[in-house]
Write an enzyme that holds these catalytic residues in place. Structure first.
Site, PDB file in Angstrom:
ATOM      1  N   SER A   1       3.530  -1.095  99.552  1.00  0.00           N
ATOM      2  CA  SER A   1       3.015  -1.964 100.609  1.00  0.00           C
ATOM      3  C   SER A   1       4.136  -2.879 101.071  1.00  0.00           C
ATOM      4  CB  SER A   1       1.804  -2.752 100.086  1.00  0.00           C
ATOM      5  OG  SER A   1       1.179  -3.438 101.134  1.00  0.00           O
ATOM      6  N   ASN A   2       3.800  -4.026 101.618  1.00  0.00           N
ATOM      7  CA  ASN A   2       4.797  -5.014 102.074  1.00  0.00           C
ATOM      8  C   ASN A   2       4.206  -6.405 101.850  1.00  0.00           C
ATOM      9  OD1 ASN A   2       3.303  -5.885 104.506  1.00  0.00           O
ATOM     10  ND2 ASN A   2       3.580  -3.743 105.099  1.00  0.00           N
ATOM     11  N   PRO A   3       5.034  -7.465 102.026  1.00  0.00           N
ATOM     12  CA  PRO A   3       4.555  -8.807 101.638  1.00  0.00           C
ATOM     13  C   PRO A   3       3.664  -9.504 102.659  1.00  0.00           C
ATOM     14  CG  PRO A   3       6.972  -8.703 101.773  1.00  0.00           C
ATOM     15  CD  PRO A   3       6.446  -7.485 102.436  1.00  0.00           C
TER      16      PRO A   3
END
Ligand code: C5P
Length: 221
Positions: A25-27
């Site tokens: 995923s990503n932040p």
């Protein structure tokens, strides 16, 4: 009497799973997308919010559609897009996904960390291909360098009306920050460097810039 503007906003990250308990995923925290949803409610717009997994309470008074993966986001966007006057695609779509997803948890001894990835199809592009006349489409570009050049290129390639660019390497404009500093690029060539502010202030300023094009659209229909 004109009906309220109807907007479709996407927010937060997407997740792509290797197996039922592991994903990439990503932040993204969803803060900018949720601020846009709040600003749209404040402007008395009707709001459909498609949200990836975030820790934020949804603002009261909108229609919330929770999703997790890029495929779910794609499906929800295509279900809701035709009803909206403006799409604001703020979600941080995870660009890649494992080419193979295991149905059961893979034992760590047998995990292959060099497994193959495939790109997640571009949802914005697929939506701009089916847009009706008058529908306005806004994308976001999170960049760490050459922001103007990359943003303008995305505006063209994804066939957008506007793109909101932000430098996510800045400490006051990153994913988890409560503040943002953005530049807005229009298909028609204008550039607006917005005042830095809280994400809600920036969201309100953005909607104020989009609104005149939407009013024209509404009076045309
Ligand atoms: O190409 P890039 O991911 O930087 O573009 C960002 C914009 O495109 C954002 O508005 C994002 O929500 C959207 N996007 C998309 N589908 C993807 C990747 C990004 O709609 N697969």
């Amino acid at each position: 009497m004109t009906r309220p503007i109807r907007c479709l906003i996407t927010a937060g990250p997407t997740r792509e799973f290797f197996d039922p308990v592991r994903f990439i995923s990503n932040p993204s925290t969803g803060k900018m997308g949720y601020a846009l949803a709040q600003a749209a409610l404040d402007a008395a717009w009707t709001v459909d919010l498609i949200s990836g997994p975030v820790a934020l309470p949804p603002p009261q008074g909108l229609n919330l559609y929770p999703i997790t993966t890029g495929a779910e986001l794609h499906e929800a966007c295509h279900d809701l897009f035709s009803a909206c006057d403006i799409l604001i695609m703020c979600a941080a779509v995870c660009d890649m996904r494992p080419a193979q997803t295991h149905p059961h948890k893979v034992k760590k001894e047998t995990l292959e960390w060099n497994g193959r990835f495939e790109p997640v199809p571009d949802i914005l592009k697929s939506l701009s291909n089916v847009r009706k006349p008058g529908q306005v489409i806004v994308g976001f570009a999170a960049e760490t360098r050459d922001i103007a050049e990359y943003a303008r290129r995305k505006l063209e390639e994804k066939n957008l009306d506007w793109i909101v660019a932000n430098d996510v390497s800045r400490s006051d404009a990153g994913f988890a920050s409560d503040t943002n500093t953005v530049t807005l690029y229009a298909r028609t060539g204008e550039t607006y460097a917005l005042q830095p502010g809280t994400k809600l202030e920036v969201a309100s300023s953005l909607l104020a810039l989009f609104a005149p094009t939407l009013s024209r659209t509404q009076s045309n229909t």
